[in-house]
Design a protein around this motif. Structure first.
Motif, mmCIF file in Angstrom:
data_model
loop_
_atom_site.group_PDB
_atom_site.id
_atom_site.type_symbol
_atom_site.label_atom_id
_atom_site.label_comp_id
_atom_site.label_asym_id
_atom_site.label_seq_id
_atom_site.Cartn_x
_atom_site.Cartn_y
_atom_site.Cartn_z
ATOM 1 N N ALA A 1 -1.806 13.358 -3.094
ATOM 2 C CA ALA A 1 -1.405 14.370 -4.071
ATOM 3 C C ALA A 1 -0.233 13.934 -4.938
ATOM 4 C CB ALA A 1 -1.057 15.674 -3.353
ATOM 5 N N TRP A 2 0.357 12.787 -4.628
ATOM 6 C CA TRP A 2 1.466 12.246 -5.407
ATOM 7 C C TRP A 2 1.033 11.017 -6.219
ATOM 8 C CZ3 TRP A 2 1.525 14.516 -0.770
ATOM 9 C CH2 TRP A 2 2.411 15.594 -0.572
ATOM 10 N N ALA A 3 -0.242 10.670 -6.160
ATOM 11 C CA ALA A 3 -0.723 9.431 -6.781
ATOM 12 C C ALA A 3 -0.673 9.468 -8.300
ATOM 13 C CB ALA A 3 -2.148 9.132 -6.318
ATOM 14 N N ASP A 4 -0.756 10.658 -8.898
ATOM 15 C CA ASP A 4 -0.709 10.728 -10.359
ATOM 16 C C ASP A 4 0.626 10.240 -10.904
ATOM 17 O OD1 ASP A 4 0.448 13.011 -9.132
ATOM 18 O OD2 ASP A 4 0.203 14.206 -10.953
ATOM 19 N N ARG A 5 1.686 10.387 -10.112
ATOM 20 C CA ARG A 5 2.997 9.930 -10.559
ATOM 21 C C ARG A 5 3.052 8.398 -10.598
ATOM 22 N NH1 ARG A 5 6.593 14.467 -7.239
ATOM 23 N NH2 ARG A 5 5.981 16.209 -8.586
ATOM 24 N N ILE A 6 2.384 7.757 -9.662
ATOM 25 C CA ILE A 6 2.287 6.293 -9.692
ATOM 26 C C ILE A 6 1.466 5.866 -10.904
ATOM 27 C CG2 ILE A 6 1.511 4.249 -8.437
ATOM 28 C CD1 ILE A 6 3.814 5.699 -7.044
ATOM 29 N N VAL B 1 0.861 -1.180 0.000
ATOM 30 C CA VAL B 1 0.000 0.000 0.000
ATOM 31 C C VAL B 1 0.897 1.228 0.000
ATOM 32 C CG1 VAL B 1 -1.806 1.271 1.222
ATOM 33 C CG2 VAL B 1 -1.800 -1.239 1.264
ATOM 34 N N ILE B 2 0.755 2.077 -1.003
ATOM 35 C CA ILE B 2 1.571 3.283 -1.123
ATOM 36 C C ILE B 2 0.754 4.461 -0.620
ATOM 37 C CG2 ILE B 2 2.877 4.765 -2.682
ATOM 38 C CD1 ILE B 2 3.062 2.360 -4.605
ATOM 39 N N GLY B 3 1.188 5.062 0.486
ATOM 40 C CA GLY B 3 0.490 6.213 1.053
ATOM 41 C C GLY B 3 -0.065 5.914 2.429
ATOM 42 N N GLY B 4 0.294 6.757 3.402
ATOM 43 C CA GLY B 4 -0.104 6.515 4.787
ATOM 44 C C GLY B 4 -1.093 7.523 5.326
ATOM 45 N N GLY B 5 -1.994 8.004 4.466
ATOM 46 C CA GLY B 5 -3.114 8.794 4.964
ATOM 47 C C GLY B 5 -4.190 7.874 5.522
ATOM 48 N N ILE B 6 -5.361 8.422 5.823
ATOM 49 C CA ILE B 6 -6.408 7.591 6.384
ATOM 50 C C ILE B 6 -6.817 6.494 5.415
ATOM 51 C CG2 ILE B 6 -8.299 9.110 5.628
ATOM 52 C CD1 ILE B 6 -9.749 8.276 8.247
#
Length: 381
Positions: free
Chosen positions: A208-213, A14-19
């Motif tokens: 906010a960085w998901a578009d790069r993935i 899982v990439i990203g540690g927000g909620i």
């Protein structure tokens, strides 16, 4: 000391540690899978930890409503799920109409929802509005209420999901940046600043960085990086319990138990995502303050104590990207919540874990897939 470069393996990265990332990792673990969560900062550093904390079903896009309803069921037993009540209180959310014309538009919306089988939004007139929000200005003729809605502490909530995920066996890697993503035989190889990870499945919850993935997968999306601003006031005697929102003007408004008032609603700071910072726009904050001054005369004696902003992603249609990749088997997207994703976190994480584990979901996510942007681009070309 040099970091280890040995390859770690998992069932899901899982990439990203927000909620959203923390919720998905937790629900994957509850299903018996072994996830690794990768976060470039720390859990809740950006949007998930610094938003207004609204837990609302009210005024959502039709495509989001099933997720919102399923998420509310989890909010109502949040302490059972994560071992913390997350500061959740349920006093409703009220959408205030500032004119008869605006109220007529709200009436049409509520009628449409009824025809579609949704009954959580309720039209109210002036008397009920004044009963629920006695301090509201006299010029407001009514509004809409969603009585099960409420608010919670965003950072505390995100940390509670992270903590429970770890307790359930999730490995959380904080301060670790994803630098590459590629297929390697039957698995995905995720290159990071702390060495490679391999898993058959990947969830892109990178905010906010998901578009790069997504771009690495041949799925470019028109993601806009935004930084919604919030203010908090000095303490006042308690005068309001529901969360209040507007649609004609930008406002979200709630009073905390300590008497302070949190003011938000969508005015934006200038984001610098590659620098992990944002610059506040005080002229726009002044507009928010004026809106509150006009809507709630009791607030005219309050002072602003602090203001801040969190970096997040907005999509052109203001609804998130949720569902499988359109190009890459085993990859799933969960981003672009467009400044209203906090309430959706618990339910979307549960839905995503079901989708990853079983290939299907009982919660409809029609209209939220990433392919809608490719389809739109083809129509315009």
């Amino acid at each position: 000391m040099a970091r280890s470069q040995a390859t770690k393996t998992a069932d899901v990265v899982v990439i990203g540690g927000g909620i959203h990332g923390c919720s998905t990792a937790l629900h994957l673990a509850l299903r018996g899978l072994k996830p690794i969560l990768v976060e470039k900062d720390y859990a809740g550093r950006h949007a998930s930890g610094v938003n207004a904390g609204g837990v609302r079903q009210l005024a959502r896009h039709l495509a989001e409503i099933p997720l919102s309803i399923s998420s509310m069921e989890l909010w109502e037993r949040i302490e059972d799920l994560v071992g913390d009540d997350c500061g959740f209180s349920s006093h409703g959310t009220v959408l205030v109409a500032e004119s008869e014309e605006e109220l007529a538009g709200f009436r049409a919306r509520v009628d449409e929802l009824r025809l579609r089988g949704f009954a959580h939004e309720e039209l109210i007139g002036r008397d009920e509005l004044k009963r629920l929000v006695p301090a509201v200005s006299e010029h407001c003729p009514g509004g809409v209420v969603s009585r099960r809605d409420g608010a919670a502490d965003p950072f505390r909530t995100t940390q509670a999901f992270r903590r429970r995920a770890v307790e359930c066996g999730v490995e959380v890697m904080e301060g670790v940046t994803v630098t590459g993503l590629a297929r390697a035989g039957s698995v995905w190889r995720v290159e990071t600043s702390d060495g490679p990870l391999e898993a058959p499945k990947v969830v892109n919850a990178a905010g906010a960085w998901a578009d790069r993935i997504a771009a690495r997968l041949g799925e470019p999306v028109p993601l806009e990086v935004i930084a919604p601003m919030l203010m908090v006031t000095s303490r006042l005697p308690v005068f309001i319990q529901p969360v209040v929102i507007l649609r004609g003007r930008k406002l979200s408004f709630k009073q905390l138990e300590n008497g302070t008032v949190v003011i938000g609603g969508g005015h934006l700071a200038e984001p610098y995502r590659d620098e992990n910072r944002s610059v506040l726009d005080w002229s726009k904050l002044a507009i928010s303050a004026r809106t509150v001054w006009e809507l709630f005369p009791v607030m005219r004696a309050a002072t602003i104590v602090r203001a801040w902003a969190g970096i997040e992603a907005r999509m052109p249609d203001d609804i998130p990207v949720v569902g499988p990749s359109s190009t890459s088997e085993g990859v799933y997207h969960q981003f672009g919540f467009s400044a209203h994703g906090f309430q959706l976190g618990p339910g979307t994480g549960a839905m995503m874990a079901e989708l990853v584990a079983t290939g299907r979901t009982n919660v409809p996510i029609d209209g939220l897939g990433i392919a809608r942007f490719q389809d739109q681009a083809r129509r315009q070309s």
